[in-house]
Design a protein around this motif. Sequence first.
Motif, short mmCIF file in Angstrom:
data_model
loop_
_atom_site.label_atom_id
_atom_site.label_comp_id
_atom_site.label_asym_id
_atom_site.label_seq_id
_atom_site.Cartn_x
_atom_site.Cartn_y
_atom_site.Cartn_z
N CYS A 100 -1.83 -0.38 -8.65
CA CYS A 100 -1.40 0.40 -9.53
C CYS A 100 -1.24 2.53 -8.70
O CYS A 100 -0.08 3.16 -8.80
CB CYS A 100 -1.36 0.57 -10.26
SG CYS A 100 -3.54 1.17 -11.26
N LYS A 101 -1.73 2.94 -7.52
CA LYS A 101 -1.85 4.48 -7.97
C LYS A 101 -2.65 3.98 -5.68
O LYS A 101 -3.36 3.40 -5.27
CB LYS A 101 -3.06 5.29 -8.11
CG LYS A 101 -2.58 5.11 -9.90
CD LYS A 101 -3.68 6.33 -10.18
CE LYS A 101 -2.97 6.60 -11.76
NZ LYS A 101 -4.35 7.46 -12.69
N GLY A 180 0.88 10.33 -1.60
CA GLY A 180 0.62 8.86 -2.36
C GLY A 180 1.74 8.44 -3.19
O GLY A 180 2.69 8.82 -2.75
N GLU A 181 1.21 6.82 -3.98
CA GLU A 181 2.19 6.52 -4.76
C GLU A 181 1.32 5.73 -5.99
O GLU A 181 0.58 6.13 -6.73
CB GLU A 181 2.48 5.74 -3.65
CG GLU A 181 1.55 4.70 -3.52
CD GLU A 181 1.83 3.20 -3.01
OE1 GLU A 181 1.42 2.05 -3.65
OE2 GLU A 181 2.49 3.31 -1.85
N LYS A 182 2.72 6.21 -6.96
CA LYS A 182 2.19 5.27 -7.83
C LYS A 182 2.96 5.01 -8.85
O LYS A 182 4.37 5.50 -8.79
CB LYS A 182 2.19 6.61 -8.96
CG LYS A 182 1.84 6.70 -10.91
CD LYS A 182 1.17 7.36 -11.41
CE LYS A 182 1.47 7.95 -12.66
NZ LYS A 182 0.02 6.08 -13.75
N LYS A 183 3.17 3.85 -9.42
CA LYS A 183 3.48 2.64 -10.04
C LYS A 183 4.36 3.31 -11.46
O LYS A 183 3.93 3.83 -11.96
CB LYS A 183 3.49 0.87 -10.44
CG LYS A 183 3.46 0.86 -9.60
CD LYS A 183 2.75 -1.00 -9.11
CE LYS A 183 2.45 -1.24 -7.99
NZ LYS A 183 1.55 -2.76 -8.29
N GLY A 187 9.37 0.65 -10.65
CA GLY A 187 9.67 1.49 -9.39
C GLY A 187 8.47 2.23 -9.39
O GLY A 187 7.17 2.10 -9.75
N VAL A 188 8.41 2.44 -7.75
CA VAL A 188 7.32 3.16 -7.01
C VAL A 188 7.55 4.57 -6.44
O VAL A 188 8.46 4.29 -5.93
CB VAL A 188 6.64 2.21 -5.82
CG1 VAL A 188 5.13 3.30 -5.17
CG2 VAL A 188 6.08 0.43 -5.90
N LEU A 189 6.55 5.52 -6.75
CA LEU A 189 7.09 6.86 -6.40
C LEU A 189 6.23 7.29 -5.96
O LEU A 189 5.08 7.64 -5.62
CB LEU A 189 6.83 7.96 -8.19
CG LEU A 189 7.26 9.15 -7.74
CD1 LEU A 189 8.82 9.88 -6.79
CD2 LEU A 189 7.13 10.48 -8.55
#
Length: 541
Positions: A100-101, A180-183, A187-189
């Motif tokens: 998720c991250k 970095g990325e986060k759901k 969607g995914v940012l």
Amino acid sequence: MIYNGKFCLIILCSLFFPIFSVRSFEDFSWDDPRIESLLNSTNFEQTRAPADPVTVVKLLEQFGIINLLQENLYDKSYPLNARYILDLPLFTFPWYHSRCKEKGYQFFFNWMPKMTFRNECDKISSYLAIAGNGFVEKLQTSLEEISAVYPFNPEVALELLTLFEHFTVQERSLGVMIDGEKKICNGVLRYFIPIYWHERNHFISNAVQKAINNILDPITGKPDPEASWAFAEQYLIADQLGIGDLRFEYDIPFVEGETFKARAGFMLDLPIAFSVGFGLLGSHFKPPKCRPMLDLEELFTVLLSDDPTEIANFQGASNFLTGALNNLSAILLNTATGNYGHIGLGFMARTRSTLTKFVKRPWAEPIYFHNRVSIEYLLPGTEFRSFVPKNNASAFASRNFESDDPVIARQNLAFIQQTLTDRFFPPFIQAIVFPGFVIRMTSRTVYEGPVWGFFVGSDTWLRTKEHISSLETSDCGFNSLNIASAERPLAYQSKMFAGIMHHICTSGDTQWALSLNYDTTVLRSGIGKDSTLTLNIDVNF
């Protein structure tokens, strides 16, 4: 190796204002009959009074300088093409997709040994007009006219000109990409922001430098290494430390299968870049607010004097030429840690498929194919660009440089001095720049094992030709500009890349990975061949 600073001043003096010589004035004799003939033909007494405009203009015409000034020194004046850090392929894909991250620190070093000036040419002769037949022929004629009065070998300057054609520019970047990325919902940012040190410098190969040494050392003596390095830091190297632009990507799935997934979304580049330090190794080159004018009356007054000390101490011409070198470095070496203040808006699509879609075997399960396609439009924005004044042949043809009228001669001299400034100092003007589109296609094949992983891939990058409009020219003293000279041309680059990953530890739902990655250019046009090495630390939780 960065070339010797002392060479640069001597080369510029010898090539672009050939009334100077690197030799001393000890061989000069006012009793030479050729000099007496020249003085008599220009109708001024052989005194040491200040040179008047009639005398100066006639000497300039006698030496072929006026004819030489009808040739451009600059052919182009646009900033050199380079891919922005955020567009490099090694920063495109994360290792993991199921958590998720994700947080990553990608320590990188990017270098370009030879930047491209035009098409695929990395020589400055494709950027400046010094290799053109017209310039070379007129320079040779001018040198021969001067050597008939003041004895020196014009072939030396012409040989230096040939060597100067090989000068190029290098570029290096060293820093860290924080990503970095986060759901979010379905969607995914993702976000990316680089912090790095960037450096550019003028450059010649060891072979060319040795050839220059062989020409100049017998005349000037061997250069002082400390003085040469101080000159290089002041005029030949530009560097800065700063934070780059911030990129956001957001995508959502539109195909969700066991062996194939596809996502699409948008990307946004925010121009938040700023520098925190300049001149750590070199300088930061500022274009002159007011372009300098070389006082030719003062110059010829000194040259026609009897005082060798006065001649040796005259700094007007050398200051003008070092200023011209500073102006050239401001065009070629100064750059931004971001994308020059332009906002970027784009669309992107990503796919991920497994080899088991095609090969139904257990060994094929950890092998994946990743693809990414994006098209980004860089919104227009204000930049300071250097523009080459148009060469107006009719302006020369309409003047009577033979006139003995002091008023006409002064007008002619003012015209010559302005033309000299235009040739050496293409002015910097605020303009609206339309950078156009950036298109990217990146693919990689990945093996994701429980402990080790590796990938190989390819990347294609294309940036369309720029367009410039809305120039602000109210503070400049010229009538017309070559707009196309300041517009970056289309640039294309294709890269191959590879990397290897190792899980350094796993704790519950948290996974850590360490990877080493490398890319290099295989095809290109309008941009140089660069390479990137990254060391990534990724955590997924």
